[in-house]
Design a protein around this motif. Structure first.
Motif, short mmCIF file in Angstrom:
data_model
loop_
_atom_site.label_atom_id
_atom_site.label_comp_id
_atom_site.label_asym_id
_atom_site.label_seq_id
_atom_site.Cartn_x
_atom_site.Cartn_y
_atom_site.Cartn_z
N ASP A 84 1.89 -4.47 11.85
CA ASP A 84 3.50 -5.05 12.67
C ASP A 84 3.82 -4.29 13.77
OD1 ASP A 84 4.25 -6.37 10.90
OD2 ASP A 84 4.98 -5.27 9.42
N LEU A 120 -0.39 2.44 19.67
CA LEU A 120 0.33 3.92 19.31
C LEU A 120 -1.11 4.00 18.06
CD1 LEU A 120 3.97 3.14 18.30
CD2 LEU A 120 3.16 4.58 20.42
N PRO A 170 11.11 8.88 24.01
CA PRO A 170 11.44 8.30 24.42
C PRO A 170 12.51 7.29 23.31
CG PRO A 170 10.40 7.70 25.80
CD PRO A 170 9.39 8.16 24.63
N GLY A 186 13.36 4.10 21.02
CA GLY A 186 12.57 2.85 21.13
C GLY A 186 11.68 2.36 20.63
N GLY A 221 9.47 3.16 18.92
CA GLY A 221 8.76 3.12 16.94
C GLY A 221 8.47 4.18 16.37
N LYS A 222 8.81 4.67 16.82
CA LYS A 222 8.68 6.04 15.49
C LYS A 222 8.84 6.15 14.21
CE LYS A 222 11.13 8.34 18.50
NZ LYS A 222 11.10 7.94 19.83
N THR A 223 10.04 5.45 13.76
CA THR A 223 10.82 4.86 12.11
C THR A 223 9.71 3.97 11.89
OG1 THR A 223 12.66 4.99 13.68
CG2 THR A 223 12.85 4.10 11.37
N LEU A 224 9.29 2.88 12.27
CA LEU A 224 8.71 1.52 12.35
C LEU A 224 6.87 2.63 12.14
CD1 LEU A 224 8.45 -1.16 12.79
CD2 LEU A 224 7.58 -1.32 14.91
N VAL A 262 1.60 -4.64 21.43
CA VAL A 262 3.19 -4.45 21.16
C VAL A 262 3.56 -6.40 20.74
CG1 VAL A 262 5.09 -4.34 21.50
CG2 VAL A 262 3.04 -2.51 22.11
N ALA A 278 1.99 -8.17 18.18
CA ALA A 278 2.71 -7.86 16.87
C ALA A 278 3.98 -8.02 16.67
CB ALA A 278 2.52 -6.10 16.38
N LEU A 279 5.06 -7.90 17.86
CA LEU A 279 5.50 -9.05 17.96
C LEU A 279 6.07 -10.21 17.36
CD1 LEU A 279 7.71 -6.75 19.74
CD2 LEU A 279 8.35 -6.57 17.35
N ALA A 299 11.26 -1.46 22.06
CA ALA A 299 12.01 -1.55 21.36
C ALA A 299 13.04 -2.69 22.62
CB ALA A 299 13.93 -0.39 20.75
P1 ADP Z 1 12.40 5.28 17.45
O1 ADP Z 1 12.46 5.39 15.72
O2 ADP Z 1 11.83 5.16 18.07
O3 ADP Z 1 13.82 5.46 17.98
P2 ADP Z 1 11.78 2.62 16.14
O4 ADP Z 1 11.22 2.17 15.91
O5 ADP Z 1 13.35 2.68 15.16
O6 ADP Z 1 12.20 3.43 17.09
O7 ADP Z 1 12.01 0.72 17.16
C1 ADP Z 1 12.76 -0.40 17.55
C2 ADP Z 1 12.29 -1.28 17.55
O8 ADP Z 1 11.56 -1.91 17.97
C3 ADP Z 1 11.12 -1.32 15.91
O9 ADP Z 1 12.30 -1.95 14.80
C4 ADP Z 1 10.50 -2.68 17.10
O10 ADP Z 1 10.69 -3.88 16.32
C5 ADP Z 1 10.51 -2.49 17.88
N1 ADP Z 1 8.86 -1.47 17.95
C6 ADP Z 1 8.94 -0.45 18.73
N2 ADP Z 1 7.59 -0.31 18.42
C7 ADP Z 1 7.24 -0.92 18.51
C8 ADP Z 1 5.39 -1.56 18.35
N3 ADP Z 1 5.17 -0.61 18.72
N4 ADP Z 1 4.99 -1.98 17.86
C9 ADP Z 1 5.84 -3.01 16.78
N5 ADP Z 1 7.32 -2.92 17.24
C10 ADP Z 1 7.66 -1.85 18.63
#
Ligand code: ADP
Length: 822
Positions: free
Chosen positions: A542, A546, A582, A584, A586-589, A719, A722-723, A749
C-alpha cells in the motif's frame, strides 16, 4: 418333566457336586419349568449381593445436571438433595436405595433416590454437594474438602414402603444475604414439599428459587437472582411410629407432615468442591458438559493465593484481622474469584458497593456502615466483599474524608470481634489510589494482572463450558488478537459470538469466524474499554517509495523482537523513532505497515486527544497509554503530531504549565519502559524543531528519520501504483505518462487526492453512460468502473501541491542539520 437327552449334553458340568446339588434343588422347586431357571436366578441374586458389597467412591456433581435430565414439567418432582447418579443395572427402576457410608468410624445410612445411567463412570456414586455435606455432617471445613476424595460407600435398592412419613419437621432458615421475606419463604417451602421429599434430622436442604418459586408476583422476584438458592436446616423430624431403623430419612409432604419454621440459624453451606466435568446422557440430554469449577480456569492461581491467605482464619482464632485488599482493572474478574472462594468454603457471599455505604450526610454514612458490619456478623460464616473501595473514603466533593476512614477502622474491630463463625473482609479497587491509612488495615494486598495469552486461552475455554458451547477449531489466532482483553472482555466476546450463532442450526457450536467477527465488532464499538490496540491491516504494497525509511525502521524494530536476549541483557536499546517531514507524506501509513509486518499491536495516539482541561488528567492519560501498551506488548505506540504533545518546555504559554508537566510525564514513562515489555515508540511530526530537546536524547526518540515527498520518477510511479492497486484500469492507461503530468513537489496525500478524484470521475462517467444504455444502474459493481487516462487528466486539472518549495527547502535544511547531529 425335564428331557433326559438334554441332560447328557451337560454331563461334564454336572459331575461337580455343588452344581449337581443346585440342579437337584431346582428340579424339586421348579417341577413344571425349565431346569436351568433356578441356577440363573441364584446367579443373579449372587451378583446382586456382590454388587451391594462393592464399595463405590462418592463424587460431587453440580445439582443443575439433575434438573437437566428430567422433563421441565417434572422438575419439582425430583428430590435434588437426595438424588444420586450411578451406573448400576440393579438399581434401574428402583425408587429408593440405601446409601451406607463409613465416615470417621461411624456408619451412616441414608435413603437416596437413584438415577441410573450406563454412560457415567462405573463404581462411582455421583451425589449433589448437599448430600455429601449432610453425610459428612461436619462444620470442619478442611475436613469437608478432604472428604470428597476419601468417601466410599455401598448402595442397595429398597422399596418405598419401608420409608415412613414424618409427622412434623422443623425447618430453620440459614441466615444469608438474600434476606427473603416470609411470603417468599412460605411459598418456597410449600412448593418444595408439594411432592414427597426425603429429609433427615440435622441435614441441610437446598431449594432452588428458579424451580420452586413460581407463584410469587414477578415484581418481587426481580430483586433476586434467578439462580439464587435458599438453604434450610432441618432441626427436628418427628414421626408417628417409633422406628428403630438405623437408616435416617423420612418422607415429608404437605398434608401428611406439619412443617414448622423455627428461628434462623447460622451455618456453613455445602461447599462447592471442584467437580469433574461429567459426560452424561440419560434420557434427553446428550453428552452434556457440566462446568467443573466456579472459578474461571485462567484465574485459578489467584484463587489459590487468596485461599491460602484465608484458610488459617477459618479454623483458628487469630489475633490479626482477616481483611484483604484486591486490586485490578475493572472487569479483571475480582468478584468472580472471590465469590468462587466463598462457594468453595461454603461461606455466604455478601456484596456491598460503595453506594450502599455512602450517603449525603456523614452521620448517615456512619449508620450505613454499621448496618453492613452488623449484617455481616449475622450472615457469618461469610465473606464481606466491598466493591469500588477506592471511592469509599471520599466525601460528596470527592475529597478524602478523615472521619470516614477513622470510622471504618474502628468498625473493623467490632466486625471481627466475638464471632462464632468467621467473617472475612475483601475490599476491591480498580486502581491503587487508596490512602495509606486505609491500606494499613489490610493484611495482604493482591493484584489481578491482565491475563497472559495462556491464561486467556484457559479463560475462553472455561467460558465455552460456562455458556454450554462447543468449539472444535484452533484458538491460537483468536487469542492472539485479544491482547489487553480482561476477563469481562472475553466474556463479552463469547456472548457476542454466541448471539451471532443463534440464527444458525447448530446453536451451541461456535466457529472461529463467529469469534473473529465478534472481535471486530468489539474493536469497533468498545474501543474505549479494551484499549483498542490491534494489528492494523496496512501492507507494504500500500506504500509507494520510502524504501530507505522502511528498511531503517524494520531494522530497528525487528532485531530486538527476534533476538531479545542480546538486547535485554545489556539493557541498551533504541526503541524510539521520530518520523518527520511535510504533512501527507505517509508517516502514519508507514508506522501502520511496520506494525502489520512485524505482527505487533498498534496503539495510535493523537497528541491533542490526550490533553484534558482537568489538572493532572493529561498526565494520567499518558500514564494510561503506556500502561495499555505494556499490557498489549509487543506493541507500537504511535504518537501522531508529537509537537502538539511535547513542545519545548518553558516556551509554551499555557497557564499552569500543563504542557511542561505532560512532557515530563512522557519522559518519565519512556525512561520507565523496562525489558519485560516490548514496546516501541514511533512519533510523527511536521515540526521537529518545536519538540522538547529532552525527548530527542539517546534512549528516547533517538532515531530521526526524514519522510519526504517522492521526488524521483521511480518513487513517484511506485506511489501511484500503490494507490491504484485496486483500480480497474483501462488498457490504454500508462501510469508512467500520468506521473510525468503530475506537478513536481506533490505529497503522497496529493497523489491520493488525484486517484480519488479520477476514480469518482470514472464512476460518474460510467453511470452516465449506463443511464443512456440498456444496463440497470442498480446492477453496477465497482468492477464495472474502468478508470481511463482522461479521468486522470481531469483530476490533475484541479490538483494543487500541498508542499511549497519553501517548505521543502526548510525540511531539507532541517534534515541536513539533524543528520549532522546524529
Ligand atoms: P502523514 O502522517 O505524513 O501526515 P499519512 O500517512 O496520514 O500522512 O498519509 C495520508 C494519506 O496519503 C495516506 O492515507 C495515503 O493514502 C496517502 N499516502 C501518503 N504517502 C503515501 C505513499 N508513500 N504511498 C501510498 N500512499 C501514500
Amino acid at each position: 418333566m425335564l428331557d433326559m437327552n438334554k441332560k447328557l449334553d451337560y454331563k461334564e458340568l454336572l459331575q461337580k457336586r455343588d452344581v449337581k446339588l443346585l440342579f437337584y434343588i431346582s428340579r424339586i422347586l421348579f417341577r413344571n419349568s425349565l431346569f436351568y431357571l433356578y441356577p440363573v436366578y441364584m446367579f443373579l441374586q449372587f451378583c446382586k449381593v456382590l454388587n451391594q458389597k462393592k464399595k463405590y467412591s462418592l463424587q460431587t456433581i453440580n445439582e443443575d445436571i439433575i434438573y437437566q435430565v428430567v422433563e421441565p414439567s417434572d422438575k419439582h418432582q425430583i428430590d435434588e438433595n437426595y438424588t444420586v447418579i450411578i451406573n448400576n443395572p440393579f438399581l434401574t427402576g428402583k425408587a429408593n436405595a440405601v446409601l451406607k457410608v463409613e465416615h470417621e468410624g461411624k456408619i451412616i445410612q441414608v435413603y437416596v433416590k437413584p438415577l441410573c445411567s450406563e454412560s457415567v463412570e462405573k463404581y462411582v456414586i455421583f451425589a449433589s454437594k448437599t448430600l455429601l455435606f449432610n453425610i459428612s455432617n461436619t462444620t470442619d471445613l478442611m475436613l469437608n474438602q478432604r472428604i470428597e476424595h476419601s468417601l466410599t460407600g455401598t448402595i442397595r435398592g429398597t422399596s418405598t414402603g419401608k420409608i415412613g412419613f414424618a409427622k412434623e419437621i422443623h425447618l430453620a432458615v440459614i441466615n444469608s444475604p438474600l434476606e427473603l421475606d416470609n411470603i417468599v419463604l412460605d411459598s418456597l417451602v410449600k412448593n418444595y414439599f408439594q411432592k414427597p421429599k426425603l429429609i433427615c434430622e440435622n441435614s441441610v436442604i437446598e431449594i432452588n428459587m428458579k424451580i420452586y418459586l413460581m407463584d410469587i408476583p414477578s415484581s418481587m422476584t426481580k430483586v433476586f437472582n434467578a439462580n439464587d438458592k435458599v438453604y434450610f436446616k432441618c432441626t427436628k423430624v418427628l414421626s408417628n411410629v417409633e422406628s428403630n431403623s438405623k437408616i435416617s430419612g423420612k418422607y415429608a409432604v404437605l398434608g401428611e407432615t406439619t412443617i414448622k419454621q423455627v428461628a434462623n440459624i447460622q451455618s456453613f453451606l455445602p461447599p462447592c468442591i471442584k467437580m469433574k466435568p461429567l459426560l452424561f446422557d440419560v434420557r434427553k440430554v446428550e453428552k452434556n458438559h457440566i462446568q467443573s469449577s466456579k472459578c474461571p480456569s485462567g484465574l485459578e492461581h489467584y484463587a489459590y493465593e487468596l485461599e491460602a491467605a484465608v484458610k488459617p482464619f477459618l479454623t483458628k482464632k487469630l489475633v490479626m484481622n482477616p481483611a484483604f485488599l484486591i486490586t485490578g482493572k475493572k472487569g479483571s474478574g475480582k468478584e468472580i474469584i472471590i465469590s468462587s472462594l466463598a462457594a468453595k468454603f461454603g461461606m455466604h457471599f455478601y456484596k456491598i458497593t460503595n453506594f450502599d455505604v455512602t450517603a449525603h450526610v456523614y452521620a448517615q454514612n456512619e449508620v450505613k456502615l454499621k448496618n453492613v458490619f452488623f449484617n455481616a456478623k449475622l450472615y457469618a460464616p461469610c465473606i464481606l466483599y466491598m466493591k469500588n473501595f477506592e471511592n469509599y473514603e471520599k466525601n460528596n466533593e470527592g475529597l478524602t474524608d478523615e472521619r470516614i476512614i477513622s470510622h471504618f477502622t474502628s468498625g473493623l474491630k467490632t466486625l471481627f470481634a466475638n464471632n462464632k463463625f468467621p467473617v472475612i473482609l475483601f475490599c476491591s479497587s480498580n486502581d491503587d489510589k487508596i490512602s495509606a491509612r486505609l491500606k494499613r488495615e489490610f493484611l495482604e494486598i493482591f493484584k489481578i494482572n491482565p491475563p497472559t495469552e495462556e491464561e486467556r486461552t484457559k479463560i475462553i475455554e472455561w467460558l465455552f463450558q460456562y455458556h454450554h458451547l462447543t468449539y472444535h477449531e484452533d484458538l491460537t489466532e483468536v487469542v492472539k488478537k485479544t491482547n489487553t482483553f480482561l476477563f469481562e472482555d472475553m466474556n463479552t466476546l463469547v456472548k457476542l459470538a454466541k448471539s451471532q450463532q443463534t440464527c444458525s442450526k447448530k446453536m451451541n457450536t461456535l466457529t472461529s469466524e463467529n469469534l473473529l467477527s465478534a472481535l471486530d465488532y468489539m474493536h469497533l464499538h468498545h474501543n474505549q474499554n479494551i484499549g483498542a490496540p490491534k494489528v492494523p491491516k496496512v501492507q507494504w504494497d500500500d506504500i509507494g517509495g520510502l524504501k530507505d525509511v522502511k528498511e531503517e525502521i524494520i531494522k530497528t524494530i525487528n532485531f530486538p523482537l527476534k533476538h531479545p536476549e542480546f538486547v535485554n541483557s545489556t539493557g541498551l536499546r533504541r526503541f524510539g523513532i521520530l518520523l518527520f517531514g511535510p504533512p501527507g507524506t505517509g508517516k502514519t501509513l508507514l508506522a501502520k505497515a511496520v506494525a502489520t509486518e512485524c505482527n505487533l499491536c498498534f496503539l495510535s495516539v493523537k497528541g491533542p486527544e490526550l490533553l484534558n482541561m482537568y489538572i493532572g488528567q493529561s498526565e494520567e492519560n499518558i500514564r494510561e497509554v503506556f500502561e495499555r501498551a505494556r499490557a498489549a506488548s509487543p506493541c507500537i505506540i504511535f504518537f501522531d503530531e508529537l509537537d502538539s504533545l511535547a513542545p519545548n518546555r518553558g516556551v509554551s504559554g499555557d497557564s499552569g504549565g500543563v504542557m511542561d508537566r505532560v512532557v515530563s510525564q512522557l519522559l518519565a514513562e519512556m525512561d520507565g519502559l523496562n525489558e519485560k515489555a516490548t514496546v516501541f515508540i514511533i512519533g510523527a511530526t511536521n515540526r521537529p524543531d518545536l519538540i522538547d530537546p529532552a525527548l530527542l536524547r539517546p534512549g528516547r526518540f533517538d532515531k530521526l528519520l526524514y519522510v519526504g515527498p517522492a521526488m524521483d520518477f521511480a518513487s513517484r510511479l511506485s506511489v501511484l501504483k500503490a494507490l491504484t492497486r485496486n483500480f480497474n484500469l483501462n488498457d490504454e492507461v500508462r501510469l508512467e505518462d500520468i506521473v510525468k503530468l503530475c506537478p513536481s513537489n506533490i505529497s503522497g496525500a496529493d497523489f491520493y487526492g488525484i486517484c480519488a478524484e479520477s476514480w469518482m470521475h470514472a464512476v460518474r462517467r460510467t453511470i452516465q453512460q449506463c443511464e443512456n444504455g440498456p444496463k440497470d444502474v442498480r446492477n453496477f459493481t465497482e468492477k464495472d468502473v474502468e478508470v481511463g487516462t482522461d479521468d486522470f487528466i481531469y483530476a490533475l486539472r484541479s490538483v494543487k501541491p500541498s508542499i511549497t518549495s519553501k517548505d521543502l527547502m526548510y525540511f531539507e535544511k532541517l534534515k541536513r542539520e539533524i543528520s549532522s547531529n546524529q
